[in-house]
Design a protein around this motif. Sequence first.
Motif, PDB file in Angstrom:
ATOM      1  N   SER A  69      25.931 -11.574   4.806  1.00  0.00           N
ATOM      2  CA  SER A  69      24.887 -12.519   4.658  1.00  0.00           C
ATOM      3  C   SER A  69      25.413 -13.760   3.845  1.00  0.00           C
ATOM      4  O   SER A  69      25.468 -13.468   2.727  1.00  0.00           O
ATOM      5  N   GLU A  70      25.523 -15.095   4.583  1.00  0.00           N
ATOM      6  CA  GLU A  70      25.902 -16.214   3.408  1.00  0.00           C
ATOM      7  C   GLU A  70      24.865 -16.513   2.681  1.00  0.00           C
ATOM      8  O   GLU A  70      25.001 -17.313   1.773  1.00  0.00           O
ATOM      9  N   LEU A  72      23.405 -14.418   0.454  1.00  0.00           N
ATOM     10  CA  LEU A  72      23.680 -13.485  -0.715  1.00  0.00           C
ATOM     11  C   LEU A  72      24.462 -14.374  -1.593  1.00  0.00           C
ATOM     12  O   LEU A  72      25.092 -15.165  -1.312  1.00  0.00           O
ATOM     13  N   PRO A  73      24.303 -13.883  -2.939  1.00  0.00           N
ATOM     14  CA  PRO A  73      25.222 -14.475  -4.204  1.00  0.00           C
ATOM     15  C   PRO A  73      26.786 -14.358  -3.462  1.00  0.00           C
ATOM     16  O   PRO A  73      27.290 -13.222  -3.015  1.00  0.00           O
ATOM     17  N   ILE A  74      27.441 -15.287  -3.764  1.00  0.00           N
ATOM     18  CA  ILE A  74      29.124 -15.347  -3.544  1.00  0.00           C
ATOM     19  C   ILE A  74      29.749 -13.932  -3.837  1.00  0.00           C
ATOM     20  O   ILE A  74      30.599 -13.428  -3.185  1.00  0.00           O
ATOM     21  N   LYS A  75      29.535 -13.628  -5.166  1.00  0.00           N
ATOM     22  CA  LYS A  75      30.019 -12.289  -5.854  1.00  0.00           C
ATOM     23  C   LYS A  75      29.665 -10.981  -4.682  1.00  0.00           C
ATOM     24  O   LYS A  75      30.535 -10.162  -4.429  1.00  0.00           O
ATOM     25  N   THR A  76      28.374 -10.997  -4.375  1.00  0.00           N
ATOM     26  CA  THR A  76      27.887  -9.982  -3.408  1.00  0.00           C
ATOM     27  C   THR A  76      28.679  -9.942  -2.234  1.00  0.00           C
ATOM     28  O   THR A  76      29.075  -8.894  -1.619  1.00  0.00           O
ATOM     29  N   GLN A  77      28.920 -11.245  -1.782  1.00  0.00           N
ATOM     30  CA  GLN A  77      29.475 -11.394  -0.185  1.00  0.00           C
ATOM     31  C   GLN A  77      30.950 -10.875  -0.425  1.00  0.00           C
ATOM     32  O   GLN A  77      31.452 -10.324   0.383  1.00  0.00           O
ATOM     33  N   PHE A  78      31.555 -11.155  -1.558  1.00  0.00           N
ATOM     34  CA  PHE A  78      32.972 -10.885  -1.686  1.00  0.00           C
ATOM     35  C   PHE A  78      33.075  -9.394  -1.949  1.00  0.00           C
ATOM     36  O   PHE A  78      33.983  -8.733  -1.379  1.00  0.00           O
ATOM     37  N   TYR A  81      32.522  -7.902   1.311  1.00  0.00           N
ATOM     38  CA  TYR A  81      33.658  -7.784   2.343  1.00  0.00           C
ATOM     39  C   TYR A  81      34.982  -7.015   1.842  1.00  0.00           C
ATOM     40  O   TYR A  81      35.810  -6.169   2.661  1.00  0.00           O
ATOM     41  N   TYR A  82      35.216  -7.104   0.590  1.00  0.00           N
ATOM     42  CA  TYR A  82      36.477  -6.427  -0.006  1.00  0.00           C
ATOM     43  C   TYR A  82      36.143  -4.957   0.124  1.00  0.00           C
ATOM     44  O   TYR A  82      37.426  -4.208   0.748  1.00  0.00           O
ATOM     45  N   LEU A 124      36.380 -17.201   5.052  1.00  0.00           N
ATOM     46  CA  LEU A 124      36.661 -18.505   4.744  1.00  0.00           C
ATOM     47  C   LEU A 124      35.589 -19.260   4.036  1.00  0.00           C
ATOM     48  O   LEU A 124      35.505 -20.117   3.289  1.00  0.00           O
ATOM     49  N   SER A 125      34.392 -19.234   4.843  1.00  0.00           N
ATOM     50  CA  SER A 125      33.213 -19.988   4.148  1.00  0.00           C
ATOM     51  C   SER A 125      32.710 -19.607   2.911  1.00  0.00           C
ATOM     52  O   SER A 125      32.618 -20.249   2.190  1.00  0.00           O
TER      53      SER A 125
END
Length: 184
Positions: A69-70, A72-78, A81-82, A124-125
């Motif tokens: 989910s875009e 969510l905070p960037i760190k959580t997104q990363f 994904y990772y 990428l986003s």
Amino acid sequence: MNKKDHIIKAALTLLTRNGVHATPMSAIAKEAGTGMGTIYNYYPSKEVLINEIYTMIKKEETALFANFSETLPIKTQFESYYKATLLFFIEHPLYFNFMEQLHASPLITEASRNVGRKTIAPVLSMLTSGKQYRIIKHIDTEELLQFIGGSIFSFIRWFQTQPKINKKTSLKNQLEMVWDAIKE
């Protein structure tokens, strides 16, 4: 499993074990339990077969983003994904070995690479937003992807040779180190 699936499975096994140049189509047909005519009905060349496998793996990777989910905070997104990427390749060692050998190969067509690129559109986003909001270092996105991908490949290669490591702890440590390297 149909004939096409048997061919894919045989090709994955032989290509990762023997390498591209040491794996003739005849060996793939034999391993798949099919004739040369059948294999060429599906795949007119080894390059076409290799690109089919590449895009199949990339399309399966799309499932990694089912809960992405875009909002969510960037760190959580990363982290999402990772971790999902590491687990995907740990659970699919043949996929990992195939991609490790062929992800940068000239045998992979531009069309196949475009399929792979679409797979990581959410990443990428996330990287673009992270740089915009000064959460992620303002480094070229391609360089960030190479760094992140390199850490994934390196970790999984190491992980495969360490039968007694604590998987949960090692994944957490790897994730923290990579995040610390890319965050602003």
